[in-house]
Design an enzyme around this catalytic site. Structure first.
Site, PDB file in Angstrom:
ATOM      1  N   CYS A 276       3.030  -5.498  16.114  1.00  0.00           N
ATOM      2  CA  CYS A 276       2.262  -4.648  17.039  1.00  0.00           C
ATOM      3  C   CYS A 276       0.785  -5.049  16.944  1.00  0.00           C
ATOM      4  CB  CYS A 276       2.442  -3.173  16.673  1.00  0.00           C
ATOM      5  SG  CYS A 276       4.174  -2.691  16.565  1.00  0.00           S
TER       6      CYS A 276
ATOM      7  N   SER B   3       8.117   5.448  16.825  1.00  0.00           N
ATOM      8  CA  SER B   3       6.768   5.109  17.288  1.00  0.00           C
ATOM      9  C   SER B   3       6.852   4.645  18.732  1.00  0.00           C
ATOM     10  CB  SER B   3       6.192   3.990  16.410  1.00  0.00           C
ATOM     11  OG  SER B   3       6.084   4.464  15.097  1.00  0.00           O
TER      12      SER B   3
ATOM     13  N   HIS C  25       4.425   5.231  21.669  1.00  0.00           N
ATOM     14  CA  HIS C  25       3.118   4.704  22.116  1.00  0.00           C
ATOM     15  C   HIS C  25       3.021   4.347  23.598  1.00  0.00           C
ATOM     16  CE1 HIS C  25       2.544   4.771  17.896  1.00  0.00           C
ATOM     17  NE2 HIS C  25       2.896   3.553  17.619  1.00  0.00           N
TER      18      HIS C  25
ATOM     19  N   SER D  96      10.116   6.369   9.757  1.00  0.00           N
ATOM     20  CA  SER D  96       9.428   6.033  11.006  1.00  0.00           C
ATOM     21  C   SER D  96       9.842   4.627  11.434  1.00  0.00           C
ATOM     22  CB  SER D  96       7.917   6.080  10.761  1.00  0.00           C
ATOM     23  OG  SER D  96       7.219   5.668  11.912  1.00  0.00           O
TER      24      SER D  96
ATOM     25  N   GLY E 259       5.430  -2.114   7.006  1.00  0.00           N
ATOM     26  CA  GLY E 259       6.767  -2.642   7.251  1.00  0.00           C
ATOM     27  C   GLY E 259       7.614  -1.774   8.163  1.00  0.00           C
ATOM     28  N   GLU E 260       8.722  -2.348   8.632  1.00  0.00           N
ATOM     29  CA  GLU E 260       9.672  -1.641   9.497  1.00  0.00           C
ATOM     30  C   GLU E 260      10.854  -1.219   8.607  1.00  0.00           C
ATOM     31  OE1 GLU E 260      10.184  -0.281  12.558  1.00  0.00           O
ATOM     32  OE2 GLU E 260      12.125   0.122  11.663  1.00  0.00           O
TER      33      GLU E 260
ATOM     34  N   CYS F  49      -2.389   1.973   8.314  1.00  0.00           N
ATOM     35  CA  CYS F  49      -1.353   1.069   7.861  1.00  0.00           C
ATOM     36  C   CYS F  49      -1.864  -0.366   7.628  1.00  0.00           C
ATOM     37  CB  CYS F  49      -0.288   1.114   8.952  1.00  0.00           C
ATOM     38  SG  CYS F  49       1.102   0.098   8.721  1.00  0.00           S
TER      39      CYS F  49
ATOM     40  N   CYS G 177       3.267   8.463   1.434  1.00  0.00           N
ATOM     41  CA  CYS G 177       3.576   7.536   2.525  1.00  0.00           C
ATOM     42  C   CYS G 177       3.899   6.178   1.905  1.00  0.00           C
ATOM     43  CB  CYS G 177       2.359   7.449   3.448  1.00  0.00           C
ATOM     44  SG  CYS G 177       2.613   6.305   4.802  1.00  0.00           S
TER      45      CYS G 177
ATOM     46  N   GLU H 232       0.823  -1.202   0.000  1.00  0.00           N
ATOM     47  CA  GLU H 232       0.000   0.000   0.000  1.00  0.00           C
ATOM     48  C   GLU H 232       0.856   1.249   0.000  1.00  0.00           C
ATOM     49  OE1 GLU H 232      -3.421  -1.777   2.926  1.00  0.00           O
ATOM     50  OE2 GLU H 232      -2.425   0.084   3.418  1.00  0.00           O
TER      51      GLU H 232
ATOM     52  N   ASN I  56      -6.646   4.261  14.868  1.00  0.00           N
ATOM     53  CA  ASN I  56      -7.498   3.898  13.757  1.00  0.00           C
ATOM     54  C   ASN I  56      -7.989   2.497  14.069  1.00  0.00           C
ATOM     55  OD1 ASN I  56      -8.342   4.471  11.079  1.00  0.00           O
ATOM     56  ND2 ASN I  56      -6.259   5.201  10.631  1.00  0.00           N
TER      57      ASN I  56
ATOM     58  N   CYS J 297      -1.946  -3.048  14.843  1.00  0.00           N
ATOM     59  CA  CYS J 297      -1.610  -2.655  13.470  1.00  0.00           C
ATOM     60  C   CYS J 297      -2.022  -3.747  12.486  1.00  0.00           C
ATOM     61  CB  CYS J 297      -0.102  -2.399  13.398  1.00  0.00           C
ATOM     62  SG  CYS J 297       0.509  -2.227  11.717  1.00  0.00           S
TER      63      CYS J 297
ATOM     64  N   CYS K 283       5.003  -7.154   7.941  1.00  0.00           N
ATOM     65  CA  CYS K 283       5.960  -6.643   8.936  1.00  0.00           C
ATOM     66  C   CYS K 283       6.147  -7.705  10.006  1.00  0.00           C
ATOM     67  CB  CYS K 283       5.445  -5.355   9.570  1.00  0.00           C
ATOM     68  SG  CYS K 283       6.579  -4.664  10.802  1.00  0.00           S
TER      69      CYS K 283
HETATM   70  N1  SAH Z   1       6.934   0.232  11.197  1.00  0.00           N
HETATM   71  C1  SAH Z   1       7.154   1.612  11.322  1.00  0.00           C
HETATM   72  C2  SAH Z   1       6.534   2.432  10.215  1.00  0.00           C
HETATM   73  C3  SAH Z   1       5.189   2.008   9.722  1.00  0.00           C
HETATM   74  S1  SAH Z   1       3.834   2.130  10.834  1.00  0.00           S
HETATM   75  C4  SAH Z   1       6.661   2.111  12.672  1.00  0.00           C
HETATM   76  O1  SAH Z   1       6.021   1.358  13.379  1.00  0.00           O
HETATM   77  O2  SAH Z   1       6.975   3.242  13.001  1.00  0.00           O
HETATM   78  C5  SAH Z   1       3.518   3.883  10.816  1.00  0.00           C
HETATM   79  C6  SAH Z   1       2.800   4.407  12.044  1.00  0.00           C
HETATM   80  O3  SAH Z   1       1.416   3.974  12.047  1.00  0.00           O
HETATM   81  C7  SAH Z   1       3.392   3.932  13.354  1.00  0.00           C
HETATM   82  O4  SAH Z   1       3.553   5.009  14.242  1.00  0.00           O
HETATM   83  C8  SAH Z   1       2.335   2.960  13.842  1.00  0.00           C
HETATM   84  O5  SAH Z   1       2.409   2.763  15.214  1.00  0.00           O
HETATM   85  C9  SAH Z   1       1.069   3.611  13.358  1.00  0.00           C
HETATM   86  N2  SAH Z   1      -0.109   2.738  13.346  1.00  0.00           N
HETATM   87  C10 SAH Z   1      -0.200   1.474  12.921  1.00  0.00           C
HETATM   88  N3  SAH Z   1      -1.452   0.996  13.085  1.00  0.00           N
HETATM   89  C11 SAH Z   1      -2.174   1.999  13.624  1.00  0.00           C
HETATM   90  C12 SAH Z   1      -3.533   2.133  14.036  1.00  0.00           C
HETATM   91  N4  SAH Z   1      -4.394   1.128  13.929  1.00  0.00           N
HETATM   92  N5  SAH Z   1      -3.924   3.314  14.544  1.00  0.00           N
HETATM   93  C13 SAH Z   1      -3.050   4.359  14.651  1.00  0.00           C
HETATM   94  N6  SAH Z   1      -1.751   4.299  14.290  1.00  0.00           N
HETATM   95  C14 SAH Z   1      -1.315   3.121  13.786  1.00  0.00           C
HETATM   96 FE1  SF4 Z   2       5.243  -3.118  11.901  1.00  0.00          FE
HETATM   97 FE2  SF4 Z   2       5.008  -0.479  12.321  1.00  0.00          FE
HETATM   98 FE3  SF4 Z   2       2.830  -2.056  12.119  1.00  0.00          FE
HETATM   99 FE4  SF4 Z   2       4.381  -2.250  14.270  1.00  0.00          FE
HETATM  100  S1  SF4 Z   2       3.199  -0.446  13.630  1.00  0.00           S
HETATM  101  S2  SF4 Z   2       3.572  -3.984  13.091  1.00  0.00           S
HETATM  102  S3  SF4 Z   2       6.400  -1.914  13.393  1.00  0.00           S
HETATM  103  S4  SF4 Z   2       4.302  -1.632  10.520  1.00  0.00           S
END
Ligand code: SAH
Ligand code: SF4
Length: 364
Positions: A123, A233, A235, A210, A178-179, A352, A112, A94, A309, A126, A119
């Protein structure tokens, strides 16, 4: 030098020079090719009209121009455009384009970008984390997402631009699936190519990576010549909670992560951004805000607050508005630089990995 199934964007600008000279052509041809490729001007080598026909043929034999194909595109009511793109091996990724208003010359068009299919960090809130890691994206697949939107935003000679306002991509954020720092070398090649004056020409300061907090890679990033932005990130401001929300915290706990961020800021002179997603009943109380302020005290930092989200797991939903405001107020009271970020593209599942998750379900 055939590149096999790869795209010309999988090699560096210098390697394009080498490819051109291995094909027995003068160097200025390389400049012409890069211009076509990185201005997103054409869909095939054959359309590169200022190149001699034999060279266009040789290029077609040596490489692909693009490695991504559009599966589905949706536009949100706030103007966010989300595209699901397919790699040559069928993996889907995406990417999203966000418009931020402002005076004409301050308007931002931010792409983005995803850096992995899936990934491996896992988390629980996510959508991508629930899909597991499939593979790293190649530099060309990372760059290809930017070029997809660059060509969509290019003014059409016939003036038919659809709903999108044409213009140049101003920012790239590596915040898609992804990371990014788990795919360091491909990510970095993409950053350098996007930055190169003879390729995409995007300032390093207009790119932000990020990360969930991979400490050794943050240290490596601090040593790079190109100074891209770093967003971590966070949190959660204590290890017990962060172990749950961002499982890589077990490997790189806060007592390693925060000093690495301090070192990054000291070495680069740049401010670190912390992403803090608010989950109702989990990390959004005033005492959580106080812990956060204490954790980053004295750090040259900025906190971006985001409300969750909703994904499949109902446990991780957004808190009520008053809770969000109280959290923000507490940070402001503690003199933390903080911005409340409006979630973008919620009506099109622009969180994401959400669009892809849906696609995979529909497909199976
Ligand atoms: N893996 C990297 C970059 C991609 S995720 C990272 O984790 O930073 C990008 C951002 O979206 C991160 O801050 C992640 O925590 C956030 N994110 C993922 N799922 C989410 C959700 N359901 N609601 C809000 N933020 C979310
Ligand atoms: Fe991977 Fe970022 Fe999603 Fe965590 S928030 S699972 S590090 S993409």
């Amino acid at each position: 030098m055939p590149l096999g199934p790869q795209s010309i964007t999988d090699i560096t600008g210098t390697q394009i020079d080498e490819l051109v000279s291995s094909l027995g052509e003068p160097l200025y041809r390389s400049g012409q090719i890069k211009k076509w490729v990185y201005q997103g001007l054409v869909n095939s080598f054959d359309e590169m009209t200022n190149l001699p026909a034999p060279l266009r043929r040789k290029l077609m034999e040596a490489a692909k121009l693009r490695s991504l194909e559009l599966v589905k595109q949706t536009t949100s009511t706030d103007g966010t455009v989300k595209a699901l793109l397919k790699c040559t091996d069928g993996k889907t990724i995406e990417t999203a384009l966000m418009h931020y208003g402002g005076e004409e010359n301050k308007e931002r068009r931010t792409v983005c970008v995803s850096t992995q299919a899936g990934c491996g960090i896992g988390c629980p809130f996510c959508a991508t984390g629930q899909q597991g890691l499939e593979r790293n994206l190649t530099p060309g697949e990372i760059i290809g997402q930017v070029l997809y939107f660059a060509s969509l935003l290019r003014p059409r000679p016939d003036g038919a631009d659809g709903k999108l306002v044409p213009g140049r991509i101003s920012n790239v954020v590596f915040m898609g699936m992804g990371e990014p720092l788990a795919n360091y070398s491909n990510l970095w090649q993409a950053v350098e190519t996007l930055n190169a004056p003879d390729c995409f020409k995007l300032g390093a300061r207009n790119m932000t990576i990020s990360t969930s907090g991979l400490v050794p890679q943050i240290k490596r990033l601090a040593q790079e010549k190109l100074q891209v932005g770093l967003a971590v990130s966070l949190h959660a401001a204590d290890n017990t909670l962060r172990n749950k929300l961002v499982p890589v915290n077990r490997k790189y706990p806060l007592e390693q992560l925060i000093p690495a961020c301090r070192e990054y800021s000291r070495l680069t002179g740049r401010r670190v951004s912390f992403e803090y997603t608010l989950f109702g009943g989990i990390n959004a109380s005033v005492s959580h805000a106080r812990s956060l302020a204490a954790l980053i005290d004295g750090l040259n930092a900025h906190v971006n607050l985001i409300t969750a989200n909703k994904t499949g797991d109902a446990v991780y939903g957004p808190p009520p508005k008053r809770v969000v405001l109280a959290f923000e107020h507490e940070l402001l009271r503690s003199h933390v630089n903080v911005t409340m970020r409006e979630p973008r593209g919620q009506d099109i599942e622009a969180g994401c990995g959400q669009l892809r998750g849906r696609y995979l379900k529909e497909d199976s």
